[in-house]
Design a protein around this motif. Structure first.
Motif, PDB file in Angstrom:
ATOM      1  N   GLU A 127      10.450  22.063  -9.830  1.00 10.75           N
ATOM      2  CA  GLU A 127      10.181  23.309 -10.569  1.00 10.75           C
ATOM      3  C   GLU A 127      11.283  23.561 -11.574  1.00 10.75           C
ATOM      4  OE1 GLU A 127       9.115  26.926  -8.359  1.00 10.75           O
ATOM      5  OE2 GLU A 127      10.257  28.074  -9.849  1.00 10.75           O
ATOM      6  N   VAL A 128      10.847  23.844 -12.800  1.00  8.31           N
ATOM      7  CA  VAL A 128      11.794  24.132 -13.875  1.00  8.31           C
ATOM      8  C   VAL A 128      11.335  25.396 -14.593  1.00  8.31           C
ATOM      9  CG1 VAL A 128      12.445  23.339 -16.174  1.00  8.31           C
ATOM     10  CG2 VAL A 128      12.641  21.786 -14.270  1.00  8.31           C
ATOM     11  N   CYS A 129      12.274  26.280 -14.806  1.00  6.55           N
ATOM     12  CA  CYS A 129      11.956  27.499 -15.561  1.00  6.55           C
ATOM     13  C   CYS A 129      12.624  27.380 -16.930  1.00  6.55           C
ATOM     14  CB  CYS A 129      12.490  28.708 -14.806  1.00  6.55           C
ATOM     15  SG  CYS A 129      12.312  30.231 -15.747  1.00  6.55           S
ATOM     16  N   ILE A 130      11.862  27.635 -17.975  1.00  6.79           N
ATOM     17  CA  ILE A 130      12.435  27.544 -19.329  1.00  6.79           C
ATOM     18  C   ILE A 130      12.500  28.932 -19.940  1.00  6.79           C
ATOM     19  CG2 ILE A 130      12.233  26.519 -21.615  1.00  6.79           C
ATOM     20  CD1 ILE A 130      10.705  24.217 -20.375  1.00  6.79           C
ATOM     21  N   LEU A 131      13.710  29.345 -20.240  1.00  8.59           N
ATOM     22  CA  LEU A 131      13.922  30.635 -20.889  1.00  8.59           C
ATOM     23  C   LEU A 131      13.971  30.406 -22.397  1.00  8.59           C
ATOM     24  CD1 LEU A 131      14.813  33.613 -21.141  1.00  8.59           C
ATOM     25  CD2 LEU A 131      17.122  32.884 -20.485  1.00  8.59           C
ATOM     26  N   CYS A 132      13.035  31.037 -23.106  1.00  6.44           N
ATOM     27  CA  CYS A 132      12.964  30.853 -24.562  1.00  6.44           C
ATOM     28  C   CYS A 132      13.809  31.915 -25.260  1.00  6.44           C
ATOM     29  CB  CYS A 132      11.522  30.989 -25.050  1.00  6.44           C
ATOM     30  SG  CYS A 132      10.398  29.836 -24.278  1.00  6.44           S
ATOM     31  N   GLY A 133      14.827  31.470 -25.958  1.00 13.87           N
ATOM     32  CA  GLY A 133      15.647  32.415 -26.710  1.00 13.87           C
ATOM     33  C   GLY A 133      14.904  32.888 -27.951  1.00 13.87           C
ATOM     34  N   HIS A 134      15.366  33.974 -28.510  1.00 10.00           N
ATOM     35  CA  HIS A 134      14.790  34.469 -29.758  1.00 10.00           C
ATOM     36  C   HIS A 134      15.843  35.277 -30.512  1.00 10.00           C
ATOM     37  CE1 HIS A 134      10.713  33.834 -31.161  1.00 10.00           C
ATOM     38  NE2 HIS A 134      11.055  34.707 -32.082  1.00 10.00           N
ATOM     39  N   TYR A 135      15.497  35.645 -31.751  1.00  4.62           N
ATOM     40  CA  TYR A 135      16.418  36.397 -32.627  1.00  4.62           C
ATOM     41  C   TYR A 135      17.747  35.631 -32.710  1.00  4.62           C
ATOM     42  CZ  TYR A 135      12.750  39.640 -31.339  1.00  4.62           C
ATOM     43  OH  TYR A 135      11.528  40.180 -31.078  1.00  4.62           O
ATOM     44  N   GLU A 136      18.895  36.328 -32.501  1.00  4.04           N
ATOM     45  CA  GLU A 136      20.175  35.603 -32.588  1.00  4.04           C
ATOM     46  C   GLU A 136      20.469  34.838 -31.302  1.00  4.04           C
ATOM     47  OE1 GLU A 136      22.077  34.825 -35.128  1.00  4.04           O
ATOM     48  OE2 GLU A 136      20.521  35.860 -36.239  1.00  4.04           O
TER      49      GLU A 136
END
Ligand code: SAM
Length: 232
Positions: A104-113
Motif C-alpha cells: 500500500e502506497v499513499c501519494i500526497l499531491c502537492g499544489h500551489y507553492e
C-alpha cells in the motif's frame, strides 16, 4: 497493490483511472486506487485548504490541518507515504522497483507553492520528483508513479516477458520494433527479423539495445559496461 491518492483535485483522475491497462487492472481488482479529497477535511466553512506562507513570498501553501486529517483517514499502518515534489528524489527504474515492493502506497499531491513542512516531517517517507522541471500540481506526477508501479504487479500485463525485456532492465534501453508491412515508403524491416532464426533475432536485438543506449544514454551505458565487467 493499493494506492491512495490525497488530492485537492479528485476529478483529475477520473478518465486516466478508467483507461488502458491501468483501467483494466483496477476493474479486475489487480490494483485499487482510493481518492481522498483534501477539501472534505477543511476546517472552515469555505473549504479553505491553503494559506499565505509565513515569512512572506509568492503563492499559497497547503495547510497542515486538512492534510493531516486527510492522511489519518486513509493511510493504513505500515503503508508508505510518497509526496510529489520537484525537490524530491528523481524517480527512476530502481526506485519504481523498490516502491513496488509495498502493498500500500499513499501519494500526497502537492499544489500551489507546496505543502507545510510539518506534514512532510510527520508523514512523508519519500519525496519524489518525476523530472527536473516544475509542474502545476502533483496530480500529473501521481499518475506517472502509479502507472510505473502498477505495471510491476503480477497480472497487470498479459505478457510477463515484456516486462523483462523493457527499457532500463539490465541498464539497457529497448530494441526497435517493426510490424507489417515489411516494406513501408521505401524502408524495409531488417532482414534478420523475417528469417525465423530466434537466436539471430535475439543477438540482433541485444546489439541494438547496446547501440541505442550507448548513443542516447551514455550514463546508463557506462553502468551497463561496469556490470558486465564485474560479471553481474
Ligand atoms: N514551489 C515549488 C518549487 O519551486 O519547488 C513548486 C510547486 S509546484 C507549482 C506545485 C506542486 O506540483 C508541487 O508541490 C508538487 O507536488 C508538484 N510538482 C511540480 N513539479 C513536480 C515534479 N517535477 N515532480 C513531482 N511533482 C511535482
Amino acid at each position: 497493490m493499493r494506492f491512495k491518492i490525497v488530492t485537492l483535485f479528485p476529478d483529475f483522475f477520473e478518465s486516466p483511472l478508467k483507461s488502458g491497462l491501468l483501467g483494466r487492472a483496477i476493474e479486475a481488482g489487480i490494483v485499487s486506487v482510493d481518492i481522498v479529497n483534501i477539501r472534505h477535511f477543511s476546517e472552515d466553512r469555505y473549504n479553505k485548504c491553503d494559506d499565505y506562507p509565513y515569512g512572506g513570498g509568492a503563492g499559497m501553501v497547503l495547510m497542515p490541518g486538512p492534510l493531516s486529517k486527510a492522511l489519518d483517514s486513509t493511510v493504513s499502518a505500515g503503508a508508505r507515504v510518497i509526496m510529489t515534489s520537484p525537490g524530491g528524489r528523481l524517480l527512476d527504474h530502481e526506485m519504481v522497483v523498490e516502491l513496488a515492493k509495498n502493498d500500500e502506497v499513499c501519494i500526497l499531491c502537492g499544489h500551489y507553492e507546496g505543502v507545510d513542512q510539518r506534514i512532510i516531517d510527520r508523514y512523508v517517507d519519500y519525496e519524489v520528483s518525476i523530472g527536473d522541471y516544475v509542474l502545476s500540481g502533483g496530480e500529473y506526477a501521481a499518475l506517472v508513479i502509479i502507472d510505473a508501479m502498477a505495471r510491476r504487479v503480477p497480472g497487470f500485463m498479459s505478457n510477463a516477458e515484456s516486462l523483462a525485456e523493457e527499457s532500463f532492465e539490465d541498464d539497457l534501453l529497448e530494441y526497435p520494433h517493426y510490424t507489417r508491412p515489411s516494406s513501408f515508403q521505401g524502408m524495409d524491416v531488417p532482414e534478420v527479423l523475417l528469417g525465423g532464426d530466434h537466436a539471430a533475432v535475439s543477438r540482433w536485438r541485444h546489439g541494438e539495445r547496446e547501440e541505442k543506449t550507448r548513443k542516447v544514454r551514455p550514463d546508463l551505458y557506462k553502468r551497463y559496461l561496469m556490470r558486465k565487467i564485474l560479471g553481474e
